[in-house]
Design an enzyme around this catalytic site. Structure first.
Site, PDB file in Angstrom:
ATOM      1  N   CYS B 113      37.146  40.228  43.203  1.00 31.35           N
ATOM      2  CA  CYS B 113      37.778  41.245  42.367  1.00 31.35           C
ATOM      3  C   CYS B 113      36.644  41.849  41.575  1.00 31.35           C
ATOM      4  CB  CYS B 113      38.828  40.660  41.440  1.00 31.35           C
ATOM      5  SG  CYS B 113      39.518  41.953  40.391  1.00 31.35           S
ATOM      6  N   CYS B 118      41.018  39.068  39.359  1.00 33.66           N
ATOM      7  CA  CYS B 118      42.304  38.886  40.029  1.00 33.66           C
ATOM      8  C   CYS B 118      42.111  37.886  41.163  1.00 33.66           C
ATOM      9  CB  CYS B 118      42.800  40.206  40.617  1.00 33.66           C
ATOM     10  SG  CYS B 118      43.257  41.383  39.351  1.00 33.66           S
TER      11      CYS B 118
END
Lengths: 113, 210
Positions: B113, B118
């Site tokens: 990410c 994430c």
């Protein structure tokens, strides 16, 4: 760390506390770290988090991870302010810096302050 | 050449903003670190101690099932979060989707990410410290082959590397290639070959012991 005894309402299974999102575990680890380094005692922390939950009132939801760790973060902010370690103003400014850092960082670049 | 599968647009970029409570935890961590009251490495070690509470074993079960069940594999490549909720009862936060990307003899997949961290934590647990680090997030896109080599994973030149950039709505689970010599293995036994790193794509599945 395996000796950890769950606090009242803390979401747990037979092996200890459970988390639903990364920030739950981070908030948890912050309090453990601060008590281990003597910023406050675990007993003080137990009282602070229990008071926060009791004051919030919604005991049916208190053991749901998201709600529980919301109380945890609020209690952590309070105890740190009470001990004059961090002021409310500092918290507000830094929170806004993080928010702006996320909003202003172009995609593909790491978010830093 | 590595190809960045960029799923972001302006709308998605905005939704990367973590929740207010998540930001408040980051704020506390930054201020306490600045004041010398916490050591980020000790904090990470503490988080690591408890991270197996979510644990990457969920993901390993999903990969093992995909290795033995072709239909299941096709389904999780379409919509992993829906299928694993139905089959295994693994639930993510609302609105978060996981899709599985499969390693093949020609393609190696790796997940990052670039904007924050994430991570498909319903299947992989909490992200490792390096996944959140700025160097990994920047370098895996620019020089994936070198970064993978640092993890001890040598990808032959002729193999394409695809770097998948996670968003708060869409996250990825890598299905590593099934090791040879495991034809008669049960799902449980197969799952033991699947590490967290293999499901991020920085490692391969473990080889069965001789």
């Amino acid at each position: 760390m395996t000796r950890y005894n769950p606090l009242p309402f803390q979401p747990c299974d037979e092996n200890g506390p459970v988390f639903d999102e990364p920030w739950h575990a981070q908030a948890f680890a912050l309090a453990v770290h601060l008590s281990e380094s003597g910023v406050f005692s675990w007993r003080e922390w137990t009282e602070a988090i229990t008071k926060e939950i009791m004051n919030a009132g919604d005991l049916e939801q208190a053991n749901v991870e998201n709600t529980y760790y919301k109380h945890w973060v609020y209690a952590l902010e309070k105890i740190i302010k009470q001990k004059n370690i961090i002021s409310n103003k500092e918290l507000k400014i830094k929170l806004e810096e993080w928010r702006m850092a996320y909003l202003n960082t172009p995609h593909g670049n790491p978010v830093t302050l | 050449m590595a190809e960045l599968e960029n799923m972001h647009d302006n709308e998605i970029k905005k939704s990367h903003l973590p929740s207010d409570l998540d930001l408040r935890v980051k704020t506390l961590e930054t201020l306490l670190t600045e004041k010398g009251l916490i050591d980020p490495e000790t904090l990470d070690a503490l988080v690591d101690t408890y991270e197996n509470k979510i644990g990457p074993r969920n993901g390993a079960k999903v990969v093992a099932r995909a290795w033995v069940d072709e239909t299941f594999k096709l389904l999780i490549k379409e919509n992993c979060s829906k299928v694993i909720k139905e089959e295994f009862g693994f639930k993510g936060r609302q609105g978060e989707h996981i899709i599985a990307v499969e390693n093949t003899p020609k393609i190696h997949n790796v997940v990052v990410c670039t904007l924050c961290s994430c991570y498909p934590w319903t299947v992989l647990g909490l992200p490792p410290t390096w996944y959140k680090s700025a160097p990994y997030r920047a370098r895996i896109v620019q020089e994936p082959r070198s970064v993978l080599a640092e993890f001890g994973t040598i990808i032959p030149k002729e193999k394409e590397i695809r770097v998948w950039d996670s968003t708060s709505e869409l996250r990825y689970l890598v299905i590593p290639q099934r090791p040879l010599g495991t034809d008669d293995w049960t799902e449980d036994k197969l799952a033991s070959l699947v590490s967290r790193n293999a499901m991020i794509g920085v490692s391969l599945a473990e080889e069965p012991p001789l």
